[in-house]
Design a protein around this motif. Sequence first.
Motif, mmCIF file in Angstrom:
data_model
loop_
_atom_site.group_PDB
_atom_site.id
_atom_site.type_symbol
_atom_site.label_atom_id
_atom_site.label_comp_id
_atom_site.label_asym_id
_atom_site.label_seq_id
_atom_site.Cartn_x
_atom_site.Cartn_y
_atom_site.Cartn_z
ATOM 1 N N ASN A 33 0.834 -1.200 0.000
ATOM 2 C CA ASN A 33 0.000 0.000 0.000
ATOM 3 C C ASN A 33 0.871 1.253 0.000
ATOM 4 O OD1 ASN A 33 -1.899 2.033 0.446
ATOM 5 N ND2 ASN A 33 -3.126 0.762 1.798
ATOM 6 N N PRO A 34 0.850 2.055 -1.079
ATOM 7 C CA PRO A 34 1.679 3.275 -1.095
ATOM 8 C C PRO A 34 1.194 4.336 -0.118
ATOM 9 C CG PRO A 34 0.295 3.163 -3.055
ATOM 10 C CD PRO A 34 0.136 1.853 -2.345
ATOM 11 N N GLU A 35 -0.101 4.322 0.218
ATOM 12 C CA GLU A 35 -0.622 5.308 1.158
ATOM 13 C C GLU A 35 -0.024 5.117 2.552
ATOM 14 O OE1 GLU A 35 -2.471 7.906 0.515
ATOM 15 O OE2 GLU A 35 -2.466 7.388 -1.621
ATOM 16 N N ILE A 36 0.178 3.865 2.950
ATOM 17 C CA ILE A 36 0.789 3.597 4.249
ATOM 18 C C ILE A 36 2.232 4.073 4.258
ATOM 19 C CG2 ILE A 36 1.444 1.766 5.861
ATOM 20 C CD1 ILE A 36 -0.977 0.196 4.968
ATOM 21 N N ARG A 37 2.938 3.876 3.153
ATOM 22 C CA ARG A 37 4.336 4.311 3.085
ATOM 23 C C ARG A 37 4.468 5.828 3.132
ATOM 24 N NH1 ARG A 37 4.490 0.381 -1.053
ATOM 25 N NH2 ARG A 37 4.664 2.030 -2.635
ATOM 26 N N LYS A 38 3.467 6.541 2.635
ATOM 27 C CA LYS A 38 3.532 8.004 2.632
ATOM 28 C C LYS A 38 3.316 8.603 4.018
ATOM 29 C CE LYS A 38 1.907 8.542 -2.148
ATOM 30 N NZ LYS A 38 0.800 9.063 -2.994
ATOM 31 N N GLN A 39 2.636 7.888 4.890
ATOM 32 C CA GLN A 39 2.304 8.418 6.205
ATOM 33 C C GLN A 39 3.513 8.324 7.141
ATOM 34 O OE1 GLN A 39 -1.051 6.082 7.418
ATOM 35 N NE2 GLN A 39 -2.417 6.968 5.892
ATOM 36 N N VAL A 40 3.653 9.337 7.991
ATOM 37 C CA VAL A 40 4.767 9.364 8.946
ATOM 38 C C VAL A 40 4.709 8.205 9.946
ATOM 39 C CG1 VAL A 40 5.855 10.718 10.778
ATOM 40 C CG2 VAL A 40 5.082 11.843 8.690
ATOM 41 N N PRO A 41 3.521 7.867 10.523
ATOM 42 C CA PRO A 41 3.494 6.716 11.449
ATOM 43 C C PRO A 41 3.948 5.416 10.812
ATOM 44 C CG PRO A 41 1.483 8.005 11.654
ATOM 45 C CD PRO A 41 2.207 8.538 10.460
#
Length: 353
Positions: A33-41
Amino acid sequence: MDAVDIVASVLVLGIIVVSLLSNVVVLICFMYNPEIRKQVPGLFILNLTFCNLLLSVSNMPLTLIGLITTGHPGGSGFCQIVGFLDTFLTTNSMLTMAALSIDRWVAVVFPLSYHSRIRHRDAVIALGYTWIHSLCFSTVATCRSWVGYNHLYASCTLCSVRAKGAGTQFIIFTVVLHSLTFLLTLIVLCVTYLKVLKVARFHCKRIDVITMQTLVLLVDIHPSVRQKCLDEQKRRRQRATKKISTFIGTFMVCFTPYVITRIVELFIPGPINPHWGVLSKCLAYTKAASDPFVYSLLRHQYRKTCSLLANKVLKRSTFNSSSLRIENNARRSDNSSNATNNVQPPTEKPLGQ
């Protein structure tokens, strides 16, 4: 092996399996998931997952072997390496949990300025501190030869027997280590998450006031709808309390017995029951198996990613099985047609022969 050792061995084996599977799933979700990688947490969760996986393949199996053989697993040098990893990974994972709690506090208390306050660069700096902090303590313990096989915990870790000559130095080192890791992390967790809970309850109260005012205006609303709205308000308040209790409660339940046993071991001259030592170590290992569920897999984004991956795998397997079935049917039809073509019709003999 007695009955307690057998139960402890089964428990450690179960923790290893659950920890490996759950942390691997978190890692797959992070990569997919690229969205998870973009998030700081996501960076903090990735570091926590890395620590848990390495702990599951290095320290836990050695503890399992120590319980089964009731002896020293491996050589002294190998055990020192594993003891170094035990101190490093445990310290790193604790500090990463503290960093995650600070990130959640900023996100809830300062939602409009969160992206300007917490950036990927800030997360990398925080993770750099956790690594330096962990490396310092684990390196000092290894260089001073304070790590080795500890029969009380049936694992390669800090060993008071090896540090008998150090005396006061080892006591100071152990107290400072647990004060700057366990105690510091516990204080940060309590302060940040209780502030998060306070803000969440404040927002829930505002929403409840608006909802009640709306219900008063809608005098013709059905009683069942009104009761459903009130029940939803109660569930929302309970959900916030449960999440905060889970974050703080799992940390305390898993690490407090082990840390207390470590401190008591320094000041009590008599031996401690080895069954209690192994149990406290198993509880500390349990944190590596529970972290993926506490911080990742129960969240909507990770659950959605897991369902997408599961559907993709099932569709692919279904497609492969159906294509294989079609191919087999085609082969059968080709074989039957070839067999029909190979059968020669009987030749008619001329009359009179």
